[in-house]
Scaffold this motif. Structure first.
Motif, PDB file in Angstrom:
ATOM      1  N   LEU A 164       0.830  -1.205   0.000  1.00 37.45           N
ATOM      2  CA  LEU A 164       0.000   0.000   0.000  1.00 37.45           C
ATOM      3  C   LEU A 164       0.864   1.254   0.000  1.00 37.45           C
ATOM      4  O   LEU A 164       0.540   2.248  -0.671  1.00 37.45           O
ATOM      5  N   HIS A 165       1.966   1.218   0.721  1.00 36.74           N
ATOM      6  CA  HIS A 165       2.868   2.374   0.749  1.00 36.74           C
ATOM      7  C   HIS A 165       3.465   2.639  -0.627  1.00 36.74           C
ATOM      8  O   HIS A 165       3.605   3.798  -1.038  1.00 36.74           O
ATOM      9  N   ALA A 166       3.798   1.566  -1.359  1.00 39.30           N
ATOM     10  CA  ALA A 166       4.312   1.743  -2.727  1.00 39.30           C
ATOM     11  C   ALA A 166       3.279   2.457  -3.587  1.00 39.30           C
ATOM     12  O   ALA A 166       3.618   3.323  -4.413  1.00 39.30           O
ATOM     13  N   VAL A 167       2.010   2.120  -3.384  1.00 37.02           N
ATOM     14  CA  VAL A 167       0.931   2.750  -4.147  1.00 37.02           C
ATOM     15  C   VAL A 167       0.779   4.223  -3.774  1.00 37.02           C
ATOM     16  O   VAL A 167       0.672   5.093  -4.652  1.00 37.02           O
ATOM     17  N   THR A 168       0.782   4.531  -2.475  1.00 37.08           N
ATOM     18  CA  THR A 168       0.616   5.930  -2.065  1.00 37.08           C
ATOM     19  C   THR A 168       1.789   6.773  -2.555  1.00 37.08           C
ATOM     20  O   THR A 168       1.601   7.924  -2.975  1.00 37.08           O
ATOM     21  N   GLN A 169       2.994   6.213  -2.537  1.00 39.04           N
ATOM     22  CA  GLN A 169       4.162   6.943  -3.019  1.00 39.04           C
ATOM     23  C   GLN A 169       4.062   7.198  -4.519  1.00 39.04           C
ATOM     24  O   GLN A 169       4.481   8.248  -5.014  1.00 39.04           O
ATOM     25  N   TYR A 170       3.533   6.238  -5.236  1.00 42.72           N
ATOM     26  CA  TYR A 170       3.363   6.397  -6.684  1.00 42.72           C
ATOM     27  C   TYR A 170       2.470   7.596  -6.986  1.00 42.72           C
ATOM     28  O   TYR A 170       2.801   8.443  -7.831  1.00 42.72           O
ATOM     29  N   PHE A 171       1.336   7.676  -6.305  1.00 43.27           N
ATOM     30  CA  PHE A 171       0.408   8.775  -6.593  1.00 43.27           C
ATOM     31  C   PHE A 171       0.962  10.116  -6.116  1.00 43.27           C
ATOM     32  O   PHE A 171       0.696  11.155  -6.740  1.00 43.27           O
ATOM     33  N   ARG A 172       1.731  10.112  -5.043  1.00 44.58           N
ATOM     34  CA  ARG A 172       2.372  11.360  -4.636  1.00 44.58           C
ATOM     35  C   ARG A 172       3.369  11.819  -5.695  1.00 44.58           C
ATOM     36  O   ARG A 172       3.549  13.023  -5.915  1.00 44.58           O
ATOM     37  N   GLY A 173       3.996  10.856  -6.345  1.00 49.09           N
ATOM     38  CA  GLY A 173       4.908  11.192  -7.431  1.00 49.09           C
ATOM     39  C   GLY A 173       4.210  11.826  -8.614  1.00 49.09           C
ATOM     40  O   GLY A 173       4.838  12.516  -9.432  1.00 49.09           O
ATOM     41  N   LEU A 174       2.903  11.610  -8.713  1.00 52.52           N
ATOM     42  CA  LEU A 174       2.105  12.234  -9.774  1.00 52.52           C
ATOM     43  C   LEU A 174       1.464  13.537  -9.292  1.00 52.52           C
ATOM     44  O   LEU A 174       0.603  14.106  -9.977  1.00 52.52           O
ATOM     45  N   ASN A 175       1.893  13.997  -8.117  1.00 51.92           N
ATOM     46  CA  ASN A 175       1.349  15.223  -7.519  1.00 51.92           C
ATOM     47  C   ASN A 175      -0.130  15.078  -7.178  1.00 51.92           C
ATOM     48  O   ASN A 175      -0.891  16.043  -7.227  1.00 51.92           O
ATOM     49  N   ARG A 176      -0.526  13.866  -6.825  1.00 51.69           N
ATOM     50  CA  ARG A 176      -1.868  13.617  -6.307  1.00 51.69           C
ATOM     51  C   ARG A 176      -1.799  13.551  -4.781  1.00 51.69           C
ATOM     52  O   ARG A 176      -0.740  13.309  -4.205  1.00 51.69           O
TER      53      ARG A 176
END
Length: 298
Positions: free
Chosen positions: A123-135
């Motif tokens: 789940l952390h990998a997923v949240t980091q991914y979206f933060r990388g998209l400025n979400r």
């Protein structure tokens, strides 16, 4: 749908709350009226820290805020409750992402009976991914085992302030004999594993001694005590749940600092006849709290 592969660099608010402790509601549930817009769906693959590919579906409703949806034990992102929640968030113009944990569904890896903390890291990998998209990952929502995972995530990472636990288990040492049979500890010590078969006596999945010990070593009580006091948690549970008893929800309500509890009268574990109320309660909780914090972008 496109595929994108990127590396990711009661009602109870605690004692000082003005809300009542508990509310029970029973009503006739009408069929869901939500329709998913397939053109807004995007298939995304996110690598976890072990290099395994996590496969998910992003429902982009145009909001900067994203709600991440987590499935339960031996389930997938296509579970009825998860898909219905995605549709409900889409109807509310809030983007969401539903994905398969490693070892489940389309994602890489081998299914494991325990590994709750590993799934929290997924789940952390997923949240980091979206933060990388400025979400902004505004909320994480999990059903059953996924409910436990989102609580563990909140206790470890403290970077998502809205958490929804749907029918999660409080005592992970409970419910094992029902799945593995009597004398399961003696058998798993002898062979190192137990093969669980379905009703047609076909092989379903394997439980290793390591994964069982991993589950037994996961302390939900201790983890929940570490959830930040600024994190708002909603627990939803069915009063007729025979898989995980409703008493587990009451235990979460006792120890999580900012907690709201909603018991759905007559609902079973998969909310077979209560999908409408489930989605309504979850989406309204998130919308209300997003509004308090300034609202979701749309």
């Amino acid at each position: 749908m496109d595929t994108v592969v990127l590396n990711a660099q009661s009602l109870l608010f605690n004692s000082h709350s003005q809300l009542p402790l508990l509310t029970r509601r029973s009503r006739t549930i009408k069929p869901l009226n939500y329709t998913i817009n397939m053109s807004l769906q995007q298939r995304i693959v996110v690598p976890n820290k072990h290099g395994e590919k996590l496969v998910g579906i992003f429902h982009d409703s145009g909001s900067k805020d994203v709600v991440v949806l987590c499935h339960g034990f031996r389930s997938t992102k296509e579970a009825t409750s998860i898909v219905n929640l995605a549709a409900a968030f889409e109807n509310a113009r809030i983007s969401s992402f539903r994905f398969d944990f490693s070892g489940n569904g389309e994602s890489d890896g081998t299914f494991q009976y325990g590994h709750y903390w590993k799934e929290a890291d997924d789940l952390h990998a997923v949240t980091q991914y979206f933060r990388g998209l400025n979400r902004v990952v505004a909320a994480i929502v999990g059903h059953s085992k996924g409910g436990g995972v989102v609580l563990l995530y909140a206790s470890k990472y403290d970077d998502v302030k809205l958490v929804v636990n749907i029918s999660g288990r409080y005592d992970l040492k409970a419910g094992v004999e029902e799945r593995l049979g009597k004398d399961y500890m003696e058998r798993i010590k002898k062979d190192g594993f137990i093969d669980v078969k379905n009703k047609s006596v076909n092989f379903n999945y394997r439980v290793t001694e390591e994964s069982l010990m991993d589950r037994f070593g996961t302390n939900m009580h201790e983890a929940c005590l570490n959830i930040d006091k600024d994190c708002r948690v909603l627990t939803v549970h069915g009063s007729s749940d025979t898989v995980i008893p409703v008493q587990d929800a009451l235990e979460f309500a006792k120890i999580i600092p900012i907690h709201k509890l909603h018991i759905i009268e007559g609902a079973d574990h998969p909310y077979t006849k209560h999908q409408d109320e489930l989605t309504s309660v979850v989406v309204n909780f998130i919308k209300e709290n997003l509004h308090q914090d300034g609202g979701a972008d749309s």
